[in-house]
Design a protein around this motif. Structure first.
Motif, PDB file in Angstrom:
ATOM      1  N   THR A   1       0.822  -1.201   0.000  1.00  0.00           N
ATOM      2  CA  THR A   1       0.000   0.000   0.000  1.00  0.00           C
ATOM      3  C   THR A   1       0.858   1.255   0.000  1.00  0.00           C
ATOM      4  O   THR A   1       0.606   2.197  -0.759  1.00  0.00           O
ATOM      5  CB  THR A   1      -0.929   0.008   1.228  1.00  0.00           C
ATOM      6  OG1 THR A   1      -1.819  -1.105   1.158  1.00  0.00           O
ATOM      7  CG2 THR A   1      -1.724   1.292   1.289  1.00  0.00           C
ATOM      8  N   VAL A   2       1.873   1.280   0.860  1.00  0.00           N
ATOM      9  CA  VAL A   2       2.758   2.455   0.922  1.00  0.00           C
ATOM     10  C   VAL A   2       3.454   2.669  -0.417  1.00  0.00           C
ATOM     11  O   VAL A   2       3.563   3.806  -0.904  1.00  0.00           O
ATOM     12  CB  VAL A   2       3.786   2.298   2.059  1.00  0.00           C
ATOM     13  CG1 VAL A   2       4.824   3.416   2.007  1.00  0.00           C
ATOM     14  CG2 VAL A   2       3.097   2.294   3.414  1.00  0.00           C
ATOM     15  N   PHE A   3       3.908   1.579  -1.023  1.00  0.00           N
ATOM     16  CA  PHE A   3       4.549   1.692  -2.335  1.00  0.00           C
ATOM     17  C   PHE A   3       3.576   2.263  -3.361  1.00  0.00           C
ATOM     18  O   PHE A   3       3.934   3.141  -4.159  1.00  0.00           O
ATOM     19  CB  PHE A   3       5.052   0.321  -2.795  1.00  0.00           C
ATOM     20  CG  PHE A   3       5.640   0.324  -4.173  1.00  0.00           C
ATOM     21  CD1 PHE A   3       6.948   0.727  -4.384  1.00  0.00           C
ATOM     22  CD2 PHE A   3       4.875  -0.065  -5.275  1.00  0.00           C
ATOM     23  CE1 PHE A   3       7.490   0.752  -5.661  1.00  0.00           C
ATOM     24  CE2 PHE A   3       5.414  -0.056  -6.557  1.00  0.00           C
ATOM     25  CZ  PHE A   3       6.724   0.362  -6.744  1.00  0.00           C
ATOM     26  N   ALA A   4       2.342   1.762  -3.361  1.00  0.00           N
ATOM     27  CA  ALA A   4       1.348   2.231  -4.324  1.00  0.00           C
ATOM     28  C   ALA A   4       1.021   3.706  -4.111  1.00  0.00           C
ATOM     29  O   ALA A   4       0.866   4.466  -5.073  1.00  0.00           O
ATOM     30  CB  ALA A   4       0.081   1.385  -4.216  1.00  0.00           C
ATOM     31  N   VAL A   5       0.917   4.128  -2.857  1.00  0.00           N
ATOM     32  CA  VAL A   5       0.617   5.530  -2.560  1.00  0.00           C
ATOM     33  C   VAL A   5       1.742   6.443  -3.050  1.00  0.00           C
ATOM     34  O   VAL A   5       1.504   7.469  -3.702  1.00  0.00           O
ATOM     35  CB  VAL A   5       0.394   5.725  -1.048  1.00  0.00           C
ATOM     36  CG1 VAL A   5       0.348   7.208  -0.688  1.00  0.00           C
ATOM     37  CG2 VAL A   5      -0.906   5.048  -0.618  1.00  0.00           C
ATOM     38  N   LEU A   6       2.973   6.074  -2.744  1.00  0.00           N
ATOM     39  CA  LEU A   6       4.108   6.892  -3.171  1.00  0.00           C
ATOM     40  C   LEU A   6       4.212   6.938  -4.696  1.00  0.00           C
ATOM     41  O   LEU A   6       4.497   7.989  -5.280  1.00  0.00           O
ATOM     42  CB  LEU A   6       5.404   6.345  -2.565  1.00  0.00           C
ATOM     43  CG  LEU A   6       5.504   6.407  -1.037  1.00  0.00           C
ATOM     44  CD1 LEU A   6       6.823   5.820  -0.563  1.00  0.00           C
ATOM     45  CD2 LEU A   6       5.348   7.843  -0.534  1.00  0.00           C
ATOM     46  N   ALA A   7       3.974   5.786  -5.339  1.00  0.00           N
ATOM     47  CA  ALA A   7       4.032   5.749  -6.797  1.00  0.00           C
ATOM     48  C   ALA A   7       2.941   6.623  -7.404  1.00  0.00           C
ATOM     49  O   ALA A   7       3.177   7.351  -8.384  1.00  0.00           O
ATOM     50  CB  ALA A   7       3.890   4.309  -7.283  1.00  0.00           C
ATOM     51  N   PHE A   8       1.753   6.576  -6.838  1.00  0.00           N
ATOM     52  CA  PHE A   8       0.634   7.348  -7.382  1.00  0.00           C
ATOM     53  C   PHE A   8       0.890   8.846  -7.274  1.00  0.00           C
ATOM     54  O   PHE A   8       0.685   9.590  -8.247  1.00  0.00           O
ATOM     55  CB  PHE A   8      -0.656   6.991  -6.652  1.00  0.00           C
ATOM     56  CG  PHE A   8      -1.864   7.746  -7.134  1.00  0.00           C
ATOM     57  CD1 PHE A   8      -2.591   7.290  -8.221  1.00  0.00           C
ATOM     58  CD2 PHE A   8      -2.262   8.917  -6.519  1.00  0.00           C
ATOM     59  CE1 PHE A   8      -3.697   7.994  -8.687  1.00  0.00           C
ATOM     60  CE2 PHE A   8      -3.363   9.628  -6.967  1.00  0.00           C
ATOM     61  CZ  PHE A   8      -4.089   9.165  -8.052  1.00  0.00           C
ATOM     62  N   PHE A   9       1.320   9.295  -6.099  1.00  0.00           N
ATOM     63  CA  PHE A   9       1.448  10.736  -5.873  1.00  0.00           C
ATOM     64  C   PHE A   9       2.774  11.327  -6.338  1.00  0.00           C
ATOM     65  O   PHE A   9       2.822  12.516  -6.700  1.00  0.00           O
ATOM     66  CB  PHE A   9       1.249  11.059  -4.386  1.00  0.00           C
ATOM     67  CG  PHE A   9      -0.170  10.923  -3.922  1.00  0.00           C
ATOM     68  CD1 PHE A   9      -1.136  11.844  -4.297  1.00  0.00           C
ATOM     69  CD2 PHE A   9      -0.560   9.859  -3.123  1.00  0.00           C
ATOM     70  CE1 PHE A   9      -2.451  11.722  -3.880  1.00  0.00           C
ATOM     71  CE2 PHE A   9      -1.868   9.730  -2.693  1.00  0.00           C
ATOM     72  CZ  PHE A   9      -2.816  10.663  -3.081  1.00  0.00           C
ATOM     73  N   LEU A  10       3.826  10.543  -6.335  1.00  0.00           N
ATOM     74  CA  LEU A  10       5.139  11.081  -6.696  1.00  0.00           C
ATOM     75  C   LEU A  10       5.555  10.743  -8.120  1.00  0.00           C
ATOM     76  O   LEU A  10       6.203  11.550  -8.790  1.00  0.00           O
ATOM     77  CB  LEU A  10       6.206  10.564  -5.718  1.00  0.00           C
ATOM     78  CG  LEU A  10       6.005  10.948  -4.249  1.00  0.00           C
ATOM     79  CD1 LEU A  10       7.142  10.389  -3.396  1.00  0.00           C
ATOM     80  CD2 LEU A  10       5.915  12.463  -4.078  1.00  0.00           C
ATOM     81  N   VAL A  11       5.201   9.550  -8.584  1.00  0.00           N
ATOM     82  CA  VAL A  11       5.615   9.123  -9.921  1.00  0.00           C
ATOM     83  C   VAL A  11       4.529   9.399 -10.962  1.00  0.00           C
ATOM     84  O   VAL A  11       4.818   9.848 -12.076  1.00  0.00           O
ATOM     85  CB  VAL A  11       5.979   7.623  -9.929  1.00  0.00           C
ATOM     86  CG1 VAL A  11       6.420   7.189 -11.327  1.00  0.00           C
ATOM     87  CG2 VAL A  11       7.076   7.340  -8.905  1.00  0.00           C
ATOM     88  N   GLY A  12       3.278   9.153 -10.585  1.00  0.00           N
ATOM     89  CA  GLY A  12       2.177   9.325 -11.528  1.00  0.00           C
ATOM     90  C   GLY A  12       2.141  10.683 -12.210  1.00  0.00           C
ATOM     91  O   GLY A  12       2.069  10.766 -13.448  1.00  0.00           O
ATOM     92  N   PRO A  13       2.196  11.797 -11.456  1.00  0.00           N
ATOM     93  CA  PRO A  13       2.156  13.110 -12.117  1.00  0.00           C
ATOM     94  C   PRO A  13       3.318  13.344 -13.070  1.00  0.00           C
ATOM     95  O   PRO A  13       3.164  14.035 -14.087  1.00  0.00           O
ATOM     96  CB  PRO A  13       2.222  14.084 -10.925  1.00  0.00           C
ATOM     97  CG  PRO A  13       1.667  13.310  -9.779  1.00  0.00           C
ATOM     98  CD  PRO A  13       2.140  11.906  -9.996  1.00  0.00           C
ATOM     99  N   LEU A  14       4.484  12.786 -12.767  1.00  0.00           N
ATOM    100  CA  LEU A  14       5.646  12.967 -13.635  1.00  0.00           C
ATOM    101  C   LEU A  14       5.531  12.133 -14.903  1.00  0.00           C
ATOM    102  O   LEU A  14       5.936  12.567 -15.984  1.00  0.00           O
ATOM    103  CB  LEU A  14       6.924  12.599 -12.876  1.00  0.00           C
ATOM    104  CG  LEU A  14       7.199  13.408 -11.602  1.00  0.00           C
ATOM    105  CD1 LEU A  14       8.482  12.918 -10.939  1.00  0.00           C
ATOM    106  CD2 LEU A  14       7.290  14.898 -11.904  1.00  0.00           C
ATOM    107  N   VAL A  15       4.975  10.934 -14.762  1.00  0.00           N
ATOM    108  CA  VAL A  15       4.834  10.047 -15.921  1.00  0.00           C
ATOM    109  C   VAL A  15       3.968  10.688 -16.988  1.00  0.00           C
ATOM    110  O   VAL A  15       4.293  10.661 -18.192  1.00  0.00           O
ATOM    111  CB  VAL A  15       4.246   8.693 -15.487  1.00  0.00           C
ATOM    112  CG1 VAL A  15       3.819   7.874 -16.708  1.00  0.00           C
ATOM    113  CG2 VAL A  15       5.260   7.914 -14.662  1.00  0.00           C
ATOM    114  N   PHE A  16       2.864  11.294 -16.570  1.00  0.00           N
ATOM    115  CA  PHE A  16       1.924  11.837 -17.543  1.00  0.00           C
ATOM    116  C   PHE A  16       2.291  13.245 -18.017  1.00  0.00           C
ATOM    117  O   PHE A  16       1.532  13.857 -18.770  1.00  0.00           O
ATOM    118  CB  PHE A  16       0.510  11.821 -16.969  1.00  0.00           C
ATOM    119  CG  PHE A  16      -0.072  10.449 -16.875  1.00  0.00           C
ATOM    120  CD1 PHE A  16      -0.473   9.776 -18.010  1.00  0.00           C
ATOM    121  CD2 PHE A  16      -0.189   9.803 -15.657  1.00  0.00           C
ATOM    122  CE1 PHE A  16      -1.000   8.508 -17.949  1.00  0.00           C
ATOM    123  CE2 PHE A  16      -0.715   8.524 -15.567  1.00  0.00           C
ATOM    124  CZ  PHE A  16      -1.118   7.873 -16.718  1.00  0.00           C
TER     125      PHE A  16
END
Length: 286
Positions: free
Chosen positions: A202-217
């Motif tokens: 869950t922690v990994f998914a949260v960090l990926a969503f908020f920190l990586v997701g915006p940069l990916v798109f």
């Protein structure tokens, strides 16, 4: 005989209704759970202090540089760019999302979720109470944070950069947007925790969503056109919130969502997250 049985059933039903947990009891229970860890108050308090300081330092930098700025920069200033730095706030969103996630993931890890559901078998009420407490606390944090940030910014600007106050168009919108954005991030974390139910995952998914997701798109993607990529990226909480905060367009790269679209995106994230939290627990064993 039938009358006696009906009377017994009615009495039993009345007794079960009387024993049904009241909302204030459920909310009180979830309130205690949230604050039972000292880290909750410490982290939220540190976030407020840290981001108010960030806003102060950014405002001081702009204040000192104001005499040397060109005329076109002075003509279209954006104090929200100093007050609410988009990339920096991504860390706040990830932190709040993690706190929200742990309200569910922590109960699964400790087994407390089973105790809660034995005490209150109505799963909808349990999860809605949890959602209500998290959303209420995070909304309060967002309100305090946004008001404090603007107060510090206006105080620093005073005397050199004039014309800005809480009545300036766009300031109220940014306060409301931040008040909404913070609980939305907490609810998204809860939704991810309800789906994953594993603390580390869950922690990994949260960090990926908020920190990586915006940069990916915001980077070129081979399978998506630039327009589609921008549209998907603009629905992310980080960009939707930032669109509602900005007061000028000088610091925005690529096309941005409209104000109604940004509000819609934030509200949809909140609604979908709540639905996931409630529905997943109804359909899964604990």
């Amino acid at each position: 005989m039938t009358a006696t049985m009906n009377t017994s059933v009615s009495a039993s039903h009345a007794g079960s209704t009387e024993r049904r947990a009241r909302w204030r009891d459920l909310l009180g229970s979830e309130w205690i759970k949230l604050w039972s860890l000292r880290s909750t108050a410490i982290v939220l308090g540190c976030l407020v202090v840290m981001y108010v300081y960030f806003a102060y330092r950014a405002a001081v930098t702009t204040y000192d540089a104001w005499p040397t700025m060109t005329n076109w920069m002075r003509a279209d200033p954006d104090p929200a760019h100093d007050a609410f730095d988009g990339p920096t706030f991504m860390l706040l969103q990830a932190t709040v999302g993690t706190i929200g996630a742990m309200t569910i993931a922590g109960e699964y890890a400790s087994g407390l979720i089973r105790t809660s559901l034995i005490a209150v078998p109505d799963r909808n009420r349990v999860m809605l109470a949890k959602v209500g407490v998290v959303a209420g606390v995070m909304a309060t944090v967002g309100l305090i944070l946004s008001v404090a940030i603007w107060a510090v910014t206006f105080a620093v600007f005073s005397g050199r950069i004039n014309g800005y106050s809480f009545s300036t168009p766009g300031v109220g919108r940014s306060i409301l947007a931040t008040t909404l954005m913070v609980p939305v991030c907490g609810l998204i974390g809860m939704g991810l925790a309800a789906l994953i139910r594993n603390t580390a995952g869950t922690v990994f998914a949260v960090l990926a969503f908020f920190l990586v997701g915006p940069l990916v798109f915001k980077a070129p993607l081979p399978l998506l056109s630039n327009n589609l990529r921008a549209d998907i990226g603009n629905t992310m909480p980080a960009y939707s919130w930032y669109r509602l905060c900005i007061m000028a367009h000088g610091h925005i790269v690529e096309r941005i969502p409209s104000v109604p679209a940004a509000w819609t995106a934030l509200i949809c994230w909140a609604v979908v997250s709540v639905v996931v939290v409630v529905m997943v627990l109804r359909r899964r064993d604990v």
